[in-house]
Structure formats: structure tokens, C-alpha cells
Design a protein around this motif. Structure first.
Motif, PDB file in Angstrom:
ATOM      1  N   PHE A 133      32.292  45.398  43.766  1.00 17.48           N
ATOM      2  CA  PHE A 133      33.010  44.230  43.248  1.00 17.48           C
ATOM      3  C   PHE A 133      34.067  44.656  42.233  1.00 17.48           C
ATOM      4  CE2 PHE A 133      33.789  40.719  40.390  1.00 17.48           C
ATOM      5  CZ  PHE A 133      34.029  39.675  41.278  1.00 17.48           C
ATOM      6  N   LEU A 134      33.680  45.543  41.325  1.00 14.39           N
ATOM      7  CA  LEU A 134      34.625  46.015  40.313  1.00 14.39           C
ATOM      8  C   LEU A 134      35.810  46.743  40.944  1.00 14.39           C
ATOM      9  CD1 LEU A 134      32.072  47.230  37.650  1.00 14.39           C
ATOM     10  CD2 LEU A 134      33.749  45.411  37.325  1.00 14.39           C
ATOM     11  N   LEU A 135      35.536  47.602  41.910  1.00 15.12           N
ATOM     12  CA  LEU A 135      36.619  48.333  42.566  1.00 15.12           C
ATOM     13  C   LEU A 135      37.586  47.395  43.279  1.00 15.12           C
ATOM     14  CD1 LEU A 135      34.660  51.376  44.008  1.00 15.12           C
ATOM     15  CD2 LEU A 135      36.379  51.422  42.183  1.00 15.12           C
ATOM     16  N   ARG A 136      37.065  46.351  43.869  1.00 13.33           N
ATOM     17  CA  ARG A 136      37.912  45.420  44.623  1.00 13.33           C
ATOM     18  C   ARG A 136      38.680  44.443  43.732  1.00 13.33           C
ATOM     19  NH1 ARG A 136      34.021  43.286  49.554  1.00 13.33           N
ATOM     20  NH2 ARG A 136      33.570  45.349  50.432  1.00 13.33           N
ATOM     21  N   HIS A 137      38.068  44.011  42.606  1.00 10.72           N
ATOM     22  CA  HIS A 137      38.616  42.847  41.901  1.00 10.72           C
ATOM     23  C   HIS A 137      38.918  43.021  40.414  1.00 10.72           C
ATOM     24  CE1 HIS A 137      37.705  40.628  45.517  1.00 10.72           C
ATOM     25  NE2 HIS A 137      36.429  40.983  45.438  1.00 10.72           N
ATOM     26  N   ALA A 138      38.461  44.061  39.747  1.00 12.77           N
ATOM     27  CA  ALA A 138      38.615  44.138  38.292  1.00 12.77           C
ATOM     28  C   ALA A 138      39.903  44.815  37.849  1.00 12.77           C
ATOM     29  CB  ALA A 138      37.424  44.860  37.666  1.00 12.77           C
ATOM     30  N   TYR A 139      40.502  45.597  38.698  1.00 12.60           N
ATOM     31  CA  TYR A 139      41.638  46.437  38.326  1.00 12.60           C
ATOM     32  C   TYR A 139      42.941  45.903  38.912  1.00 12.60           C
ATOM     33  CZ  TYR A 139      44.387  50.767  38.046  1.00 12.60           C
ATOM     34  OH  TYR A 139      45.348  51.707  37.795  1.00 12.60           O
ATOM     35  N   ARG A 140      43.985  45.851  38.078  1.00  7.36           N
ATOM     36  CA  ARG A 140      45.313  45.448  38.558  1.00  7.36           C
ATOM     37  C   ARG A 140      46.171  46.712  38.660  1.00  7.36           C
ATOM     38  NH1 ARG A 140      48.647  40.831  35.525  1.00  7.36           N
ATOM     39  NH2 ARG A 140      49.059  42.485  34.014  1.00  7.36           N
ATOM     40  N   ALA A 141      46.399  47.130  39.886  1.00 12.26           N
ATOM     41  CA  ALA A 141      47.091  48.390  40.148  1.00 12.26           C
ATOM     42  C   ALA A 141      48.532  48.397  39.665  1.00 12.26           C
ATOM     43  CB  ALA A 141      47.029  48.722  41.631  1.00 12.26           C
ATOM     44  N   SER A 142      49.176  47.238  39.619  1.00 11.37           N
ATOM     45  CA  SER A 142      50.600  47.192  39.264  1.00 11.37           C
ATOM     46  C   SER A 142      50.877  47.745  37.871  1.00 11.37           C
ATOM     47  CB  SER A 142      51.134  45.763  39.375  1.00 11.37           C
ATOM     48  OG  SER A 142      50.497  44.920  38.439  1.00 11.37           O
ATOM     49  N   ASP A 143      49.959  47.565  36.938  1.00 15.99           N
ATOM     50  CA  ASP A 143      50.176  48.078  35.583  1.00 15.99           C
ATOM     51  C   ASP A 143      48.963  48.822  35.019  1.00 15.99           C
ATOM     52  OD1 ASP A 143      48.451  46.000  35.068  1.00 15.99           O
ATOM     53  OD2 ASP A 143      49.829  44.877  33.807  1.00 15.99           O
ATOM     54  N   GLY A 144      47.928  48.998  35.824  1.00 15.37           N
ATOM     55  CA  GLY A 144      46.761  49.764  35.399  1.00 15.37           C
ATOM     56  C   GLY A 144      45.832  49.050  34.443  1.00 15.37           C
ATOM     57  N   ARG A 145      45.999  47.753  34.299  1.00 14.58           N
ATOM     58  CA  ARG A 145      45.135  46.992  33.392  1.00 14.58           C
ATOM     59  C   ARG A 145      43.960  46.403  34.153  1.00 14.58           C
ATOM     60  NH1 ARG A 145      48.819  42.897  30.352  1.00 14.58           N
ATOM     61  NH2 ARG A 145      46.973  42.635  29.068  1.00 14.58           N
ATOM     62  N   CYS A 146      42.893  46.108  33.420  1.00 11.53           N
ATOM     63  CA  CYS A 146      41.718  45.476  34.015  1.00 11.53           C
ATOM     64  C   CYS A 146      41.681  44.010  33.621  1.00 11.53           C
ATOM     65  CB  CYS A 146      40.436  46.160  33.549  1.00 11.53           C
ATOM     66  SG  CYS A 146      40.274  47.818  34.218  1.00 11.53           S
ATOM     67  N   PHE A 147      41.200  43.209  34.521  1.00 14.78           N
ATOM     68  CA  PHE A 147      41.057  41.790  34.235  1.00 14.78           C
ATOM     69  C   PHE A 147      39.886  41.565  33.295  1.00 14.78           C
ATOM     70  CE2 PHE A 147      43.170  41.855  38.382  1.00 14.78           C
ATOM     71  CZ  PHE A 147      44.296  41.108  38.062  1.00 14.78           C
ATOM     72  N   HIS A 148      40.029  40.591  32.438  1.00 13.70           N
ATOM     73  CA  HIS A 148      38.933  40.185  31.559  1.00 13.70           C
ATOM     74  C   HIS A 148      37.924  39.368  32.344  1.00 13.70           C
ATOM     75  CE1 HIS A 148      37.129  37.217  28.691  1.00 13.70           C
ATOM     76  NE2 HIS A 148      36.761  38.350  28.154  1.00 13.70           N
ATOM     77  N   SER A 149      38.423  38.451  33.155  1.00 10.10           N
ATOM     78  CA  SER A 149      37.537  37.613  33.953  1.00 10.10           C
ATOM     79  C   SER A 149      38.179  37.303  35.296  1.00 10.10           C
ATOM     80  CB  SER A 149      37.195  36.308  33.209  1.00 10.10           C
ATOM     81  OG  SER A 149      38.367  35.551  32.962  1.00 10.10           O
ATOM     82  N   VAL A 150      37.314  37.082  36.272  1.00  7.47           N
ATOM     83  CA  VAL A 150      37.742  36.712  37.619  1.00  7.47           C
ATOM     84  C   VAL A 150      36.806  35.617  38.110  1.00  7.47           C
ATOM     85  CG1 VAL A 150      38.703  38.998  38.156  1.00  7.47           C
ATOM     86  CG2 VAL A 150      36.321  38.519  38.696  1.00  7.47           C
ATOM     87  N   SER A 151      37.226  34.931  39.166  1.00  3.27           N
ATOM     88  CA  SER A 151      36.366  33.906  39.757  1.00  3.27           C
ATOM     89  C   SER A 151      35.211  34.581  40.486  1.00  3.27           C
ATOM     90  CB  SER A 151      37.176  33.054  40.749  1.00  3.27           C
ATOM     91  OG  SER A 151      37.494  33.831  41.889  1.00  3.27           O
ATOM     92  N   GLU A 153      34.700  34.668  43.502  1.00  2.53           N
ATOM     93  CA  GLU A 153      35.252  35.336  44.680  1.00  2.53           C
ATOM     94  C   GLU A 153      36.096  36.552  44.319  1.00  2.53           C
ATOM     95  OE1 GLU A 153      35.811  32.054  43.911  1.00  2.53           O
ATOM     96  OE2 GLU A 153      34.226  31.234  45.194  1.00  2.53           O
ATOM     97  N   GLY A 154      36.443  36.705  43.034  1.00  2.00           N
ATOM     98  CA  GLY A 154      37.235  37.845  42.597  1.00  2.00           C
ATOM     99  C   GLY A 154      38.678  37.550  42.296  1.00  2.00           C
ATOM    100  N   LYS A 155      39.066  36.263  42.297  1.00  2.00           N
ATOM    101  CA  LYS A 155      40.447  35.913  41.977  1.00  2.00           C
ATOM    102  C   LYS A 155      40.656  36.028  40.450  1.00  2.00           C
ATOM    103  CE  LYS A 155      41.179  32.987  45.945  1.00  2.00           C
ATOM    104  NZ  LYS A 155      40.167  32.173  46.518  1.00  2.00           N
ATOM    105  N   PRO A 156      41.763  36.651  40.015  1.00  2.00           N
ATOM    106  CA  PRO A 156      42.008  36.851  38.589  1.00  2.00           C
ATOM    107  C   PRO A 156      42.066  35.533  37.812  1.00  2.00           C
ATOM    108  CG  PRO A 156      43.524  38.150  39.911  1.00  2.00           C
ATOM    109  CD  PRO A 156      42.794  37.247  40.857  1.00  2.00           C
ATOM    110  N   LEU A 157      41.428  35.511  36.650  1.00  2.00           N
ATOM    111  CA  LEU A 157      41.475  34.353  35.766  1.00  2.00           C
ATOM    112  C   LEU A 157      42.156  34.703  34.441  1.00  2.00           C
ATOM    113  CD1 LEU A 157      37.896  32.863  36.288  1.00  2.00           C
ATOM    114  CD2 LEU A 157      40.034  32.142  37.348  1.00  2.00           C
ATOM    115  N   SER A 158      41.838  35.856  33.880  1.00  2.00           N
ATOM    116  CA  SER A 158      42.474  36.258  32.624  1.00  2.00           C
ATOM    117  C   SER A 158      42.494  37.782  32.521  1.00  2.00           C
ATOM    118  CB  SER A 158      41.733  35.662  31.411  1.00  2.00           C
ATOM    119  OG  SER A 158      40.427  36.191  31.317  1.00  2.00           O
ATOM    120  N   ILE A 159      43.466  38.256  31.741  1.00  2.00           N
ATOM    121  CA  ILE A 159      43.609  39.682  31.526  1.00  2.00           C
ATOM    122  C   ILE A 159      43.855  39.899  30.046  1.00  2.00           C
ATOM    123  CG2 ILE A 159      46.113  39.740  31.915  1.00  2.00           C
ATOM    124  CD1 ILE A 159      45.552  42.395  33.505  1.00  2.00           C
ATOM    125  N   ARG A 160      43.437  41.040  29.547  1.00  2.00           N
ATOM    126  CA  ARG A 160      43.670  41.354  28.135  1.00  2.00           C
ATOM    127  C   ARG A 160      44.405  42.638  28.010  1.00  2.00           C
ATOM    128  NH1 ARG A 160      38.300  39.369  25.005  1.00  2.00           N
ATOM    129  NH2 ARG A 160      38.678  37.209  25.417  1.00  2.00           N
TER     130      ARG A 160
END
Length: 160
Positions: A133-151, A153-160
Motif C-alpha cells: 500500500f505504501l509503495l503504491r500510494h504514499a509517495y509522490r514521484a514528481s517531487d519526492g514527497r510523501c503524502f500525509h494522508s490518503v483515502s 483507496e489510496g487517493k491523496p488527501l494531504s501532503i506535508r
């Protein structure tokens, strides 16, 4: 605890500790444990008994915690874990906080890798569920940041 030791057997070695005699020699003193008194033996035995009881209680608590999370947080539909769980096992929010996903994944993996009791196929699959789950949904490849929370299903909700 040096006050509890008796001095014996002086050994000579170079001050640089490397075996070369290029500096002044120093005396290194070998220290030995004092003889154990009956009172110290009794105290040690009592402490070992208390530690054994504590270890048993901790083992029991760990089994209960793992059972609770196994029964209430595993998201077999979308992978990962549902971490907003009330004391009675009720899910009150399906938001997945990535740090909590990582912590739970780590604990399952650590238990699998470091204990005989939890070195089971179920424990390994549970750890993989979080890791995937983390590999698929926690990381934003465009800038290398990780999401704080996701739905769930894994849809991004917030990033820090």
C-alpha cells in the motif's frame, strides 16, 4: 559499579592500545567481580522472578494487541491498514495516515523477522499488505514527497 570490584592482576600494555611501544607504558588493571553475598543472591533471584513475570505479561499484552489489530484494521480490499479504530473495534474514519501505515508495517515486519512466535506466513503477508500500500500510494514521484494522508483507496488527501 566500580566500587563493587576488587583489584587484581596488573597487566602491562602500550598507552596507544595498538601494540606499538612508541609512548610511555600505562598500567591497566583487571577488575574482578566481588564474591556474591547471600543477600545479593536473594535479591538477584527476586529480581529475576519479577522480570520473568513482567516478560509473561508483556508477551500476553503483545498477543492481545496483535489480535486486536489483526481483527479490526486489516484492509484486505484496498491493502494497508485502517488505523482510526475505536476500543471496541469500530472503524470511525477510513482515512489512511501514511506514517501510521508505515509504523504498523514496520511492527508486523519486525515481529516476522525477529521472533519465532510471529515468524509465520500470515504475519509476512500482513506486513507485505502495508508495504505494498505504501509503495503504491504514499509517495509522490514528481517531487519526492510523501503524502500525509490518503483515502482508503489510496487517493491523496494531504501532503506535508
Amino acid at each position: 559499579y566500580f566500587q563493587h570490584y576488587y583489584i587484581s592482576n596488573n597487566l602491562r600494555m602500550p598507552s596507544n592500545g595498538g601494540g606499538k611501544k612508541d609512548g610511555p607504558e600505562v598500567i591497566v588493571t583487571k577488575l574482578l567481580d566481588p564474591p556474591e553475598t547471600d543477600a545479593a543472591k536473594k535479591e538477584r533471584e527476586e529480581l529475576l522472578t519479577v522480570l520473568a513475570e513482567l516478560a509473561g505479561r508483556l508477551e500476553h499484552e503483545l498477543k492481545e494487541v496483535i489480535r486486536f489489530w489483526d481483527n479490526n484494521s486489516l484492509d484486505t480490499e484496498h491493502l494497508g491498514y485502517l488505523t482510526c479504530v475505536d476500543f471496541d473495534g469500530t472503524i470511525y474514519d477510513t482515512t489512511k495516515y501514511c506514517a501510521l501505515q508505515a509504523q504498523q508495517t514496520y511492527i508486523y515486519a519486525k515481529l516476522y523477522n525477529c521472533t519465532d512466535v510471529y515468524h509465520t506466513e500470515d504475519m509476512l503477508e500482513t506486513a507485505k499488505m502495508g508495504g505494498e500500500f505504501l509503495l503504491r500510494h504514499a509517495y509522490r514521484a514528481s517531487d519526492g514527497r510523501c503524502f500525509h494522508s490518503v483515502s482508503r483507496e489510496g487517493k491523496p488527501l494531504s501532503i506535508r
